[in-house]
Scaffold this active site. Structure first.
Site, PDB file in Angstrom:
ATOM      1  N   LYS A  19       0.757  -1.328   0.161  1.00  0.00           N
ATOM      2  CA  LYS A  19      -0.014  -0.089  -0.038  1.00  0.00           C
ATOM      3  C   LYS A  19       0.742   1.240   0.058  1.00  0.00           C
ATOM      4  O   LYS A  19       0.293   2.331  -0.576  1.00  0.00           O
ATOM      5  CB  LYS A  19      -0.910  -0.096   1.194  1.00  0.00           C
ATOM      6  CG  LYS A  19      -1.848   1.158   1.272  1.00  0.00           C
ATOM      7  CD  LYS A  19      -2.646   1.358   0.257  1.00  0.00           C
ATOM      8  CE  LYS A  19      -3.731   2.523   0.471  1.00  0.00           C
ATOM      9  NZ  LYS A  19      -3.693   3.544   1.231  1.00  0.00           N
ATOM     10  N   GLU A  73       0.939   6.860  -6.549  1.00  0.00           N
ATOM     11  CA  GLU A  73      -0.323   7.654  -6.457  1.00  0.00           C
ATOM     12  C   GLU A  73       0.406   9.400  -6.511  1.00  0.00           C
ATOM     13  O   GLU A  73      -0.167  10.062  -7.103  1.00  0.00           O
ATOM     14  CB  GLU A  73      -1.077   7.586  -5.346  1.00  0.00           C
ATOM     15  CG  GLU A  73      -2.274   8.575  -5.293  1.00  0.00           C
ATOM     16  CD  GLU A  73      -2.926   8.430  -3.795  1.00  0.00           C
ATOM     17  OE1 GLU A  73      -2.926   9.063  -3.032  1.00  0.00           O
ATOM     18  OE2 GLU A  73      -3.505   7.017  -3.660  1.00  0.00           O
TER      19      GLU A  73
END
Length: 292
Positions: free
Chosen positions: A164, A171
């Site tokens: 993550k 991102e």
């Protein structure tokens, strides 16, 4: 399946609802009594049938450590704790060791989906022993998007949050690229409708993505992002990604540059950071700073 869920904020509250819609029983606890099903962690544990599964969705660091410590004194051998927050993977290893001394299992789950997860499902990156992970499979199936993708058992304890973390680093770089392109389009005189240029990219181009869709949403709400201040916070995972890259001698020029761009945003009213701030608000409900 029965689940205890601690932390019923923007993510946790929606996760509780999605799991319940799938037919499972969720007993939730939050410091806000208006959303909590029970008055304390002790009452939550008391209401769960053994062997218990308790999912933690609280801020990383001291808050998570405090909850894990308290659960360690309340749960019994055979129970399992899941950390679904944005903890650092090195904390996962520590928590797993602490709980293992009491016979309590530990699973780390990187969760992506933001404020849209209730509707669209959550992408789940999970780390932990196979037996503990398989026991949670019904809950993962309830949370993930429909279809074959959106869930992975990434490896041993820490692998979920490490995955993550890298996801969030990517991102950062993607948002920075959209923001730089948006600023350049806004700067030139020849392009008279930047918002519609972005909208035209939503279909048939190689840069189409959900982030692009969210950028268009933000521009529909505030065409030139004039109401936003060019300031974007960082959650910490971008920093951890860059630190991990240094530790493993892996070059990450795009992700590193995007992190430092956020630092630069705190020095002045950066046009690019208006787009970054708008995107973070769109997908995660993160706070923005207005001109006022």
């Amino acid at each position: 399946m029965q689940l205890g869920l601690i932390g019923l904020g923007k993510m946790g509250g929606n996760m509780r609802e999605r799991i319940r819609r799938a037919g499972h029983t969720v007993i939730g606890y939050d410091r806000n009594p208006e959303v909590s099903d029970v008055a304390s962690l002790a009452e939550l544990v008391e209401k769960l049938e053994a062997p218990r599964v308790v999912w933690v969705m609280v801020p990383a660091g001291a808050a998570t450590q405090s909850v894990v410590d308290e659960l360690g004194g309340l749960l019994e051998s055979g129970d399992v704790v899941v950390d679904g927050g944005n903890s650092r993977w090195t904390d996962d290893e520590k928590h797993a060791e602490e709980l293992a001394t009491k016979g309590i299992g530990f699973v780390d789950a990187g969760v992506s989906g933001g404020v849209w997860g209730l509707q669209n499902g959550y992408a789940l990156m999970v780390g932990g022993d196979k037996a503990h992970v398989e026991r949670l499979h019904p809950i993962f199936e309830a949370l993930k998007p429909e279809g074959p993708y959106g869930y992975v058992h990434a490896g041993k304890v820490g692998a979920g949050h490490f995955s993550k973390m890298v996801h969030n680093g990517i991102e950062y770089a993607m948002m920075q690229a959209y923001a730089e392109g948006w600023e350049l389009l806004e700067k030139v005189d020849s392009v008279t409708d930047v918002r519609e240029v972005f909208r035209s990219w939503q279909d048939g181009t190689v840069i189409r993505s959900w982030l692009l869709d969210l950028a268009v949403n933000a521009l529909d709400e505030d065409e030139h992002l004039e109401r936003l201040r060019g300031f974007a916070q960082d959650s910490g995972e971008g920093r951890w990604t860059v630190e991990a890259a240094v530790d493993n001698s892996v070059p990450l020029p795009a992700i590193t540059a995007s992190l430092f761009a956020r630092f630069a945003s705190r020095q002045d009213d950066s046009p690019q950071m208006k787009m970054i701030a708008a995107l973070r608000n769109q997908f995660g409900g993160h706070a923005v700073e207005s001109k006022e």
